[in-house]
Design a protein around this motif. Sequence first.
Motif, PDB file in Angstrom:
ATOM      1  N   ASP A  10      38.859 -41.369  -5.289  1.00 35.60           N
ATOM      2  CA  ASP A  10      40.243 -41.185  -5.721  1.00 35.60           C
ATOM      3  C   ASP A  10      40.945 -42.534  -5.824  1.00 35.60           C
ATOM      4  OD1 ASP A  10      40.723 -41.907  -3.054  1.00 35.60           O
ATOM      5  OD2 ASP A  10      41.065 -39.851  -2.398  1.00 35.60           O
ATOM      6  N   SER A  54      44.714 -39.190  -7.412  1.00 37.90           N
ATOM      7  CA  SER A  54      45.183 -37.805  -7.266  1.00 37.90           C
ATOM      8  C   SER A  54      44.068 -36.792  -7.053  1.00 37.90           C
ATOM      9  CB  SER A  54      46.022 -37.331  -8.471  1.00 37.90           C
ATOM     10  OG  SER A  54      47.021 -38.251  -8.809  1.00 37.90           O
ATOM     11  N   LYS A  55      42.820 -37.176  -7.231  1.00 41.66           N
ATOM     12  CA  LYS A  55      41.736 -36.204  -7.187  1.00 41.66           C
ATOM     13  C   LYS A  55      41.401 -35.768  -5.759  1.00 41.66           C
ATOM     14  CE  LYS A  55      41.099 -36.230 -11.634  1.00 41.66           C
ATOM     15  NZ  LYS A  55      41.431 -35.040 -12.455  1.00 41.66           N
ATOM     16  N   GLU A  59      37.263 -31.787  -6.870  1.00 38.94           N
ATOM     17  CA  GLU A  59      37.403 -32.349  -8.213  1.00 38.94           C
ATOM     18  C   GLU A  59      36.518 -33.573  -8.377  1.00 38.94           C
ATOM     19  OE1 GLU A  59      41.922 -31.412  -9.580  1.00 38.94           O
ATOM     20  OE2 GLU A  59      41.687 -32.744  -7.862  1.00 38.94           O
ATOM     21  N   GLU A  63      33.826 -33.408 -11.232  1.00 31.82           N
ATOM     22  CA  GLU A  63      34.130 -34.221 -12.406  1.00 31.82           C
ATOM     23  C   GLU A  63      33.422 -35.573 -12.439  1.00 31.82           C
ATOM     24  OE1 GLU A  63      38.381 -34.567 -12.436  1.00 31.82           O
ATOM     25  OE2 GLU A  63      38.694 -32.391 -12.342  1.00 31.82           O
ATOM     26  N   VAL A 235      52.524 -31.925 -11.602  1.00 31.68           N
ATOM     27  CA  VAL A 235      52.103 -33.067 -12.416  1.00 31.68           C
ATOM     28  C   VAL A 235      51.446 -34.106 -11.518  1.00 31.68           C
ATOM     29  CG1 VAL A 235      52.886 -34.956 -13.881  1.00 31.68           C
ATOM     30  CG2 VAL A 235      53.930 -32.692 -14.090  1.00 31.68           C
ATOM     31  N   ARG A 236      50.299 -34.607 -11.952  1.00 29.45           N
ATOM     32  CA  ARG A 236      49.603 -35.646 -11.196  1.00 29.45           C
ATOM     33  C   ARG A 236      49.247 -36.798 -12.129  1.00 29.45           C
ATOM     34  NH1 ARG A 236      44.606 -32.972  -8.247  1.00 29.45           N
ATOM     35  NH2 ARG A 236      43.999 -32.876 -10.433  1.00 29.45           N
ATOM     36  N   ASP A 239      45.686 -36.859 -13.810  1.00 32.10           N
ATOM     37  CA  ASP A 239      45.251 -35.837 -14.760  1.00 32.10           C
ATOM     38  C   ASP A 239      45.123 -36.355 -16.188  1.00 32.10           C
ATOM     39  OD1 ASP A 239      45.073 -33.973 -12.752  1.00 32.10           O
ATOM     40  OD2 ASP A 239      47.054 -33.112 -13.111  1.00 32.10           O
ATOM     41  N   THR A 240      45.759 -37.473 -16.497  1.00 34.00           N
ATOM     42  CA  THR A 240      45.717 -38.008 -17.862  1.00 34.00           C
ATOM     43  C   THR A 240      44.971 -39.338 -17.947  1.00 34.00           C
ATOM     44  OG1 THR A 240      47.869 -39.083 -17.539  1.00 34.00           O
ATOM     45  CG2 THR A 240      47.883 -36.863 -18.483  1.00 34.00           C
TER      46      THR A 240
END
Length: 277
Positions: A10, A54-55, A59, A63, A235-236, A239-240
């Motif tokens: 993370d 944020s993970k 995740e 991922e 919102v994190r 994520d983007t």
Amino acid sequence: MNGRYVAVGDSFTEGVGDANLMYPNGVRGWADRMARQLGKADSSWEYANFAIRSKRLDEIVDEQFDAALALNPTLISFYAGGNDILAVRADMRSIMDRYESALDRLVSSGADVMLFTTFDVKISTALEPLRRRIVYYNDAVRTLAARYRCLLIDHTQYREFEDRRMWAFDRIHMSKVGHKHLAAYVLGELGVPHTLKLPELGPFESPDWRETLRTEGRWLASEVVPLMRRRMNGVREGDTLPPKWPDPIRPADGMKRLARARSGDAMEVHERAAHVA
């Protein structure tokens, strides 16, 4: 010592707190600094970093693991669980059972695996439940590191991190100085010489109460309130964001130059897509 180093995790491993616009995602961090030193020690070293802020643990496994293990790394660094610990509700036994399953998968790949405890900060009695989670996590990581014969970076034992200058303004992530020091510790555990310049911090001079109040106000306004708003909105930041270094690079070739080249390739792809549209 040479090989291919792959990092999963993370924000701790992505490098948040060590801002640098010359690097992917705008941060550098201990893993990038360590990889650069590995490249200086032996130019054949390769490096990839899949860590994203944020993970949570699951995740990271879902991922990042497939892509990371597909690279056949010889060394893997694994830090996960910090965001799970900070959740409103956290079943620590379940988290660490899933952590062990993830660790078993990494170790089974044949790579050397490097684990980390999380720094056990001194906090107010109101946050004692959080500290108990940290202690539980650290004890479990130490046990698993011994059981699976992993290299352990026992971060919480490095008490110079009690100095607030080791931490970014958000008080969650390490500062540039903190990331440098951790990189030096990791290289030391690996037995790799380094040329990192670690600044002498000297005694810390506490500000007067007026400056303390102003700092607390800025911290609440710029860090705490936006964080709570993001959590309420679901919102994190991560994520983007893409992984920093999803394809192996040779740090000896110059990481800033490689980042510029990657940025240029991405821009060219974007322009081609826009032209076709």
